[in-house]
Design a protein around this motif. Structure first.
Motif: not given
Lengths: 285, 43
Positions: A70-71, A76-77, A80-85
């Motif tokens: 987590i930045t 922002e993470a 996590f965003k990449a994993a979600k996408e």
């Protein structure tokens, strides 16, 4: 005699017997499930995954603790965003935590993961009824956490002033929580058979939930952090290396200084000769 | 947050059974080791 009897058995029957025996052994041997690979995907936080991690810890089962960074500040993470996408988190509706078993089976919802692991690690009692009671106590703990969130005095509650939050916090810890805990105490007394155990006299998922509620989720205080920092072998090693580098640098600098600085007699002679040369040079000019 | 943890503990002061459970789990070597070595995070 025995050999003769064995020879009388059809080969196919013997093969079936051996295979059945091996299959039975594989499913009943304690720790057989430990061969499965487990990966927990969650943020670099305790949050909704810490009870899961506590279950892994107490069962002493190895797993991969994948943490999305987590930045600080922006919260922002990117991982996590990449994993979600990428669809990695689809089983949990694009959320974390997610447990991946053997690289293929994914399980979402923190409580489902907790119950799955607790059952796997033998921490759901000895009967379906005990399992339900253990689950019931664990849910009481969840209710407490949810009620605290609803009270709305956390740092994330932006719709209230600091004074309002302080008042709500006082109410929660002074009245609401003690009342809630007293009720849970009564419920647990009905299933406990031994001090220190929520169900019978065996460690269960309920014990872990109670621990997490009362003290497992805390931040370590500064003194604990300091102790941890100083006690960690790697940190001690790093500090030792830094001290060695400092001592060596100081020694090299001192030697260099001593070598470059002439002794007093040499310095005087050198100074006199320089003065003479300067004077002579001056006269020539 | 540390203060909240202490307040939670205080709120449970009359719950001997719950406290005994939390204490016992805290003393479990594997749990103590995890608490001591887990990554330090804000949440």
């Amino acid at each position: 005699m025995t050999m003769t009897n064995y020879r009388r058995l059809p080969k196919s029957a013997l093969a079936v017997f051996v295979l059945s025996f091996l299959a039975l052994l594989a499913t009943t041997t304690p720790g057989a499930n430990a061969l499965q690979s487990m990966e927990l995907k969650y943020f670099d936080a305790r949050g909704a995954a810490e009870v899961i991690r506590l279950l892994f810890a107490i069962a002493d089962v190895p797993y991969t603790d994948t943490r999305y960074t987590i930045t600080p500040g922006s919260m922002e993470a990117p991982e996590f965003k990449a994993a979600k996408e990428s669809g990695d988190l689809d089983m949990n509706l694009g959320r974390a935590p997610l447990l991946v078993v053997d690289g293929t089976t994914t399980i979402g919802q923190s409580k489902a993961i907790e119950r799955y692991l607790a059952a796997k690690f033998g921490m759901m009692g000895d009967s379906p009824e005990e399992a339900a009671q253990i689950d019931c106590i664990a849910e009481h703990c969840v209710d407490v956490k949810m009620a605290q969130q609803r009270k709305g005095f956390s740092m994330f509650a932006r719709d209230k002033t600091d004074d309002e939050k302080a008042k709500l916090k006082e109410e929660w810890f002074g009245t609401d929580l003690p009342t809630f805990l007293a009720k849970i105490e009564k419920a647990v007394a009905l299933t406990s058979q031994s001090k220190g155990y929520a169900m019978g006299s065996k460690t269960s998922y309920a014990d872990i939930s109670i621990f997490a509620l009362l003290r497992g989720m805390s931040h370590r205080c500064v003194s604990q952090l300091f102790r941890t920092f100083c006690c960690r072998r790697e940190m001690s090693f790093l500090i030792s290396i830094l001290i060695l580098i400092f001592v060596r640098s100081s020694w090299v600098y001192l030697l260099h200084f001593l070598q470059s600085y002439p002794s007093s007699n040499e310095h005087r002679l050198h100074h006199a000769s320089r003065t003479r040369t300067d004077l002579e040079g001056g006269r020539k000019m | 947050m540390q203060a909240e943890q202490e307040l939670t503990w205080k709120a449970a002061e009359k719950c001997d059974l719950l406290l005994s459970i939390a204490d016992r789990i805290a003393k479990e070597k594997k749990i103590a080791k995890w608490i001591e070595t887990r990554p330090v995070t804000n949440f």
